[in-house]
Design an enzyme around this catalytic site. Structure first.
Site, PDB file in Angstrom:
ATOM      1  N   LYS A 293     -62.873  49.180 -28.605  1.00 22.60           N
ATOM      2  CA  LYS A 293     -62.787  48.761 -30.018  1.00 22.60           C
ATOM      3  C   LYS A 293     -62.302  49.990 -30.777  1.00 22.60           C
ATOM      4  O   LYS A 293     -63.016  50.993 -30.832  1.00 22.60           O
ATOM      5  CB  LYS A 293     -64.165  48.316 -30.510  1.00 22.60           C
ATOM      6  CG  LYS A 293     -64.242  48.059 -32.015  1.00 22.60           C
ATOM      7  CD  LYS A 293     -65.623  47.543 -32.421  1.00 22.60           C
ATOM      8  CE  LYS A 293     -65.748  47.318 -33.914  1.00 22.60           C
ATOM      9  NZ  LYS A 293     -67.061  46.794 -34.313  1.00 22.60           N
ATOM     10  N   GLU A 297     -63.855  48.554 -38.309  1.00 20.40           N
ATOM     11  CA  GLU A 297     -65.205  48.707 -38.867  1.00 20.40           C
ATOM     12  C   GLU A 297     -65.713  50.134 -38.695  1.00 20.40           C
ATOM     13  O   GLU A 297     -66.857  50.359 -38.313  1.00 20.40           O
ATOM     14  CB  GLU A 297     -66.157  47.704 -38.213  1.00 20.40           C
ATOM     15  CG  GLU A 297     -65.704  46.263 -38.405  1.00 20.40           C
ATOM     16  CD  GLU A 297     -66.653  45.217 -37.855  1.00 20.40           C
ATOM     17  OE1 GLU A 297     -67.352  45.520 -36.877  1.00 20.40           O
ATOM     18  OE2 GLU A 297     -66.676  44.110 -38.410  1.00 20.40           O
ATOM     19  N   ARG A 330     -59.442  45.449 -27.788  1.00 22.92           N
ATOM     20  CA  ARG A 330     -59.793  44.378 -28.716  1.00 22.92           C
ATOM     21  C   ARG A 330     -58.812  44.236 -29.872  1.00 22.92           C
ATOM     22  O   ARG A 330     -58.380  45.230 -30.457  1.00 22.92           O
ATOM     23  CB  ARG A 330     -61.217  44.581 -29.255  1.00 22.92           C
ATOM     24  CG  ARG A 330     -62.240  44.486 -28.145  1.00 22.92           C
ATOM     25  CD  ARG A 330     -63.631  44.653 -28.654  1.00 22.92           C
ATOM     26  NE  ARG A 330     -64.246  43.445 -29.116  1.00 22.92           N
ATOM     27  CZ  ARG A 330     -64.949  43.353 -30.231  1.00 22.92           C
ATOM     28  NH1 ARG A 330     -65.065  44.377 -31.049  1.00 22.92           N
ATOM     29  NH2 ARG A 330     -65.543  42.233 -30.557  1.00 22.92           N
ATOM     30  N   ARG A 347     -57.936  39.407 -44.581  1.00 21.32           N
ATOM     31  CA  ARG A 347     -58.367  39.976 -43.299  1.00 21.32           C
ATOM     32  C   ARG A 347     -57.861  39.128 -42.117  1.00 21.32           C
ATOM     33  O   ARG A 347     -57.606  39.662 -41.045  1.00 21.32           O
ATOM     34  CB  ARG A 347     -59.896  40.040 -43.292  1.00 21.32           C
ATOM     35  CG  ARG A 347     -60.475  40.289 -41.948  1.00 21.32           C
ATOM     36  CD  ARG A 347     -61.962  40.499 -42.077  1.00 21.32           C
ATOM     37  NE  ARG A 347     -62.637  40.328 -40.807  1.00 21.32           N
ATOM     38  CZ  ARG A 347     -63.953  40.343 -40.655  1.00 21.32           C
ATOM     39  NH1 ARG A 347     -64.736  40.505 -41.714  1.00 21.32           N
ATOM     40  NH2 ARG A 347     -64.502  40.204 -39.472  1.00 21.32           N
ATOM     41  N   LYS A 371     -60.701  37.523 -30.507  1.00 23.95           N
ATOM     42  CA  LYS A 371     -61.757  36.577 -30.902  1.00 23.95           C
ATOM     43  C   LYS A 371     -61.131  35.210 -31.163  1.00 23.95           C
ATOM     44  O   LYS A 371     -60.000  35.131 -31.622  1.00 23.95           O
ATOM     45  CB  LYS A 371     -62.468  37.058 -32.167  1.00 23.95           C
ATOM     46  CG  LYS A 371     -63.357  38.270 -31.915  1.00 23.95           C
ATOM     47  CD  LYS A 371     -64.275  38.574 -33.095  1.00 23.95           C
ATOM     48  CE  LYS A 371     -65.061  39.850 -32.808  1.00 23.95           C
ATOM     49  NZ  LYS A 371     -66.074  40.163 -33.819  1.00 23.95           N
ATOM     50  N   ASP A 376     -64.253  35.949 -37.586  1.00 25.17           N
ATOM     51  CA  ASP A 376     -65.359  36.544 -36.830  1.00 25.17           C
ATOM     52  C   ASP A 376     -66.402  35.493 -36.432  1.00 25.17           C
ATOM     53  O   ASP A 376     -67.466  35.425 -37.041  1.00 25.17           O
ATOM     54  CB  ASP A 376     -66.017  37.626 -37.705  1.00 25.17           C
ATOM     55  CG  ASP A 376     -66.916  38.545 -36.912  1.00 25.17           C
ATOM     56  OD1 ASP A 376     -66.916  38.454 -35.670  1.00 25.17           O
ATOM     57  OD2 ASP A 376     -67.615  39.374 -37.533  1.00 25.17           O
ATOM     58  N   GLU A 398     -62.056  35.944 -26.712  1.00 27.35           N
ATOM     59  CA  GLU A 398     -63.436  36.424 -26.824  1.00 27.35           C
ATOM     60  C   GLU A 398     -64.280  35.344 -27.496  1.00 27.35           C
ATOM     61  O   GLU A 398     -63.980  34.902 -28.608  1.00 27.35           O
ATOM     62  CB  GLU A 398     -63.467  37.722 -27.641  1.00 27.35           C
ATOM     63  CG  GLU A 398     -64.853  38.330 -27.738  1.00 27.35           C
ATOM     64  CD  GLU A 398     -64.864  39.700 -28.434  1.00 27.35           C
ATOM     65  OE1 GLU A 398     -64.027  40.568 -28.111  1.00 27.35           O
ATOM     66  OE2 GLU A 398     -65.720  39.891 -29.319  1.00 27.35           O
ATOM     67  N   GLU A 404     -74.572  34.916 -33.333  1.00 24.66           N
ATOM     68  CA  GLU A 404     -74.614  35.829 -34.481  1.00 24.66           C
ATOM     69  C   GLU A 404     -74.527  35.106 -35.830  1.00 24.66           C
ATOM     70  O   GLU A 404     -75.335  35.368 -36.719  1.00 24.66           O
ATOM     71  CB  GLU A 404     -73.483  36.855 -34.355  1.00 24.66           C
ATOM     72  CG  GLU A 404     -73.398  37.777 -35.556  1.00 24.66           C
ATOM     73  CD  GLU A 404     -72.254  38.764 -35.485  1.00 24.66           C
ATOM     74  OE1 GLU A 404     -71.607  38.868 -34.431  1.00 24.66           O
ATOM     75  OE2 GLU A 404     -72.025  39.428 -36.505  1.00 24.66           O
TER      76      GLU A 404
END
Ligand code: GCU
Length: 836
Positions: A293, A297, A330, A347, A371, A376, A398, A404
């Protein structure tokens, strides 16, 4: 005739206490085992290396057959001439027995299983394949399926990995099931015995790789001592054909290597990584590779040095190449400080913006891990447009097993249908069939590699994920990664039979609950493609729609008094719709052709916009939240109908979660509806929102030792206020005169259960105790804790069948503990059939 031993065996299977540890590998006795009396009494293992997957297959078959059929089978390493269960690689089989009749070629990790002849033949393309074949056989007989079969099964894609977000200190990022099985206090865990059982679970559903540390990686994983520790961990996974991988911190050369740079093109950095890689392979000779990654972030990455993401990925690719390793790089790269003031910022555009120019620039042993959606792991997203953008780059999808944004395993959400929808999505690249599943298998664009990564985050809880029913997600992940053409409901029902029982009632009930669970959760959390309206700045659990907007994280809803939704059109918005191939782009560009369930993902519309269903957006919000929460209540009754059909331990544990979910679904319902009602000021046509005629607000009761407290976010309290004790040592009482008609009610108390204290409560009517409880959900549930009165901590307890006479006195006594000031929101007196 059934023997005495068989009867005892069957009884043991029914009454044995179950804690979920054995998951779907219980090998419980099946009643129709008589049909399999001709099963050979020996297993012949061909080319079994010590601790290799073929040996494991032998042990597993021995254990499984003993459990399921009560039959002992011996293991031999050479052919005996008698009927046998023959297990080995295709190569070894052919040497001893000559050709076998398979239909179709065996591919890497594939197997051939035949139960039709005198022998049972389980042959793998490699050792791992033989183990998968053994598990296939056991899955069949474990469900009482003794029909003869002869088939080849090949995996859909070569990469089928689990990702675990474990930290070296023993915590797990976004993990809801206890502490790490891999690490503690900065080192590998001292006790690794559970890893063998985890490896077994993973192998049984075809998972062949595991990355064991958080993508937000700690560089000290690469200390000499920890590299050695990785060797021991790899040893526990190897017999199951599960190869170890690790996440890397891009800045490691600087953080622990003593270099003054981590520039991926700097020769010192290159040789540092090459040396570390050699050391890792000395400890773990079959290391699967790295997961990275970068520049996301706050994580370091190549952009710091004006190098490209491909430069960064290829640095590692070159280091692992001589060892046969791969790099999962990623695509989750974005700037989390984007300005919400710019209407065009998005985003969701980041992955294509970053990676499109790099297509073809990644080495062949790099796989870009994407992803499933552009943001997300939300409750509903379109597939990421990056899948159809990268043509000359290997890609993997992913998925997230740990829930989550989907209720932290305290809400039931069976994810098979969500994943299936994404995998079957046809992105129409070049106007040709381009299903996501065929892109990630590497087939569509003819790439050498591709596959699946699933973020699992199992923990120290006995039942692995902290919830018995959530384990269907791990099972389904493996099954869909092996064969995405399977139907989620079929996968689920296999899992139910193996995990619980073949009783039709058990199958029906768990199927009904699970298959409804994703739409139900979507309905009471965030619908029409607005995303899970949770608290994105904190734990991603309870409701907090306001947290989505006006910050740099980019999970915006753009909700204001009149309008809502992200305008992602090319003509007026962020242009995200245009990142898809033309057919899909034009579908999303136009409101008329955008499906309702993605309307607010792609369009900014008035609350009064009329949907294809004929409802307005706002009325749909209200109705969906009421419907979703109402169905969540029915899960309790459904589950209760299984009393006596499921062992007591798992029955009680699931019941506890379903009752909790039913209460928290109401918190979600009221909170989201109240929020949008306040914002839009458009009333609910059915007049439910804000009208709660069965409630007594705590702040309206006579308070002694309690005071009113304005809850934040306001909409996570009924009437915006709760009560808390006046100090953390004062016991409070709240009393009220009951004005409801005399009768029998379910008495529900809504309160807040904070982390950091266990307050005691007692509710009574006319000094007659109705119930007592403690605010101890932090010990009983798995969701990320909160220390505030908010949507995460709001919860409900219900006492059923309480007789009340008008004029009685209701009294609640709250005794604070630690930081928990015995907070109370309201009490509901619910006549039969009423939910409020
Ligand atoms: C989400 C999640 C983080 C995680 C990140 C990732 O943002 O909340 O905890 O690190 O995804 O996938 O890298």
């Amino acid at each position: 005739m059934i023997s005495f031993v068989t009867i005892v065996w069957l009884l043991l299977g029914i009454v044995a206490a179950e804690d979920g540890y054995r998951a779907w590998l219980r090998y419980a006795p099946v009643a129709s085992s008589g049909n399999y009396s001709s099963l050979p009494s020996s297993i012949v293992l061909l080319n079994a290396t010590r601790n290799g997957p073929v040996s494991t297959a032998g042990r597993e078959l021995q254990q499984g057959i003993r459990g399921i059929l009560g039959k002992r089978v011996d293991i031999n390493e050479t052919a005996t001439g008698s009927p046998a269960i023959i297990v080995g690689t295709a190569e070894a089989y052919k040497l001893v027995y000559g050709d076998f009749e398979e239909e179709g070629e065996l591919e890497e990790d594939g197997y051939y299983l035949s139960t039709e002849g005198r022998d049972i033949v389980i042959v793998g393309q490699n050792q791992r394949g033989a183990l998968y074949g053994a598990f296939d056989f056991l899955r069949r007989i474990g469900q009482g399926n003794f029909a003869p079969t002869s088939h080849v099964s090949n995996p859909h894609a070569p990469i089928r990995w689990s990702n675990e977000w474990d930290n070296l200190d023993g915590t797990i990022e976004r993990g809801y099931a206890g502490t790490s099985l891999f690490f503690q206090d900065g080192h590998r865990a001292t006790n690794l015995f559970r890893l063998t059982d985890y490896a077994r679970l993973l192998a049984s559903v075809g998972i062949n790789g595991i990355v064991i540390n958080n993508v937000n990686a700690n560089a000290s994983l690469l200390s000499p001592e920890n590299i050695q520790g990785l060797g021991s961990i790899a040893n526990t996974f190897r017999p199951y054909g599960v190869r170890l991988g690790i996440s890397l911190n891009f800045a490691s050369p600087q953080i622990i290597g003593g270099l003054n740079t981590f520039d991926p093109l700097d020769p010192k950095v290159i040789s540092w990584w090459s040396n570390i890689t050699d050391a890792l392979y000395a400890s773990v000779p079959d290391l699967a590779g790295y997961l990275v990654k970068a520049n996301s972030e706050g994580q370091p990455g190549p952009l710091t040095y004006n190098r490209t993401l491909a430069d960064g990925a290829n640095l590692f690719a070159k280091a692992v190449k001589p060892h046969g390793g791969i790099v999962m790089f990623r695509a989750f790269v974005y700037d989390h400080h984007i300005s919400p003031d710019n209407w065009k910022n998005d985003r969701a555009n980041a992955a294509v913006d970053f990676f499109k120019p790099l297509d073809g620039k990644f080495d062949d042993n790099v796989v870009v891990q994407i992803k499933y959606g552009p943001i997300d792991f939300q409750v509903r997203e379109p597939p990421s447009p990056l899948f159809s953008t990268l043509r000359k780059t290997n890609v993997a999808i992913e998925l997230q097993i740990t829930q989550e944004y989907l209720g932290h395993q305290d809400h039931l959400v069976y994810l098979g249908p969500l994943w299936k929808e994404i995998l079957e999505y046809d992105l129409r690249a070049d106007d040709r069939p381009s299903k996501v599943k065929d892109i990630v298998s590497s087939e569509r664009f003819g790439r050498p590699l591709g596959g699946f990564a699933g973020v699992v985050n199992v923990g120290s809880e006995n039942n692995w994920l902290g919830s018995h029913l959530a384990m269907s997600n791990l099972y389904a992940y493996g099954m869909l990664a092996w064969n995405p053409s399977l139907e989620p409901q079929d996968i689920l029902q296999d899992w139910i039979r193996l995990t619980f029982s073949s009783d039709p009632k058990v199958i029906d009930v768990i199927t009904e609950m699970s298959m409804k669970s994703w739409p139900v959760y979507e309905n009471y959390t965030g619908n029409l493609g607005i995303q899970t309206l949770t608290d994105i700045l904190y734990t991603h659990y309870g409701p907090n729609p306001a947290s989505q907007d006006n910050n740099g994280w980019g999970q915006w809803t753009r909700a204001n008094k009149h309008t809502i939704g992200m305008d992602r059109t090319v003509k007026n918005g962020t242009g995200n719709a245009g990142q898809y191939p033309p057919q899909i782009a034009s579908q999303f560009e136009n409101i008329e052709t955008t499906p309702d369930n993605l309307l607010l993902w792609f369009h900014h519309v008035p609350y009064t916009q009329v949907l294809k269903s004929g409802k307005t957006v706002i009325q749909h919000f209200y109705d969906a939240h009421y419907e979703g929460a109402a169905v969540a209540q029915t899960f309790v009754k459904l589950w209760e109908s299984l009393k006596g059909k499921v062992d007591k331990e798992r029955y009680e544990e699931v019941l506890f979660k379903q009752v909790y979910q039913a209460g928290h679904a109401l918190v979600w319902r009221d909170s989201i509806n109240q929020f949008y009602y306040n914002l839009s000021e458009i009333p609910d046509q059915a007049k439910r929102v804000g009208n709660h005629s069965y409630r007594i607000e705590a702040e309206k009761m006579i308070l002694n030792g309690y005071k009113t407290y304005g809850v934040n976010p306001f909409h996570t309290a009924s009437g915006y206020n709760a009560i808390v004790t006046t100090s953390n040592t004062t016991t409070g009482t709240a009393t009220a005169n009951i004005t409801f008609a005399s009768g029998t009610y379910d008495l529900a108390v809504n309160y807040y259960d904070l982390y950091g204290g266990k307050a005691d409560y007692e509710v009574s009517i006319n000094n007659r105790t109705v119930g007592k409880w403690a605010g101890d959900l932090e010990d009983k549930l798995g969701h990320a804790p909160s220390i505030y009165l908010d949507g995460h901590t709001a919860t409900r307890i219900t006492f059923k069948g309480v007789n009340v006479t008008r004029g009685d006195t209701l009294r609640i006594l709250g005794k604070p503990n630690g930081i928990e000031p015995a907070p109370l929101d309201y009490v509901s007196f619910l006549p039969p059939g009423i939910v409020d």
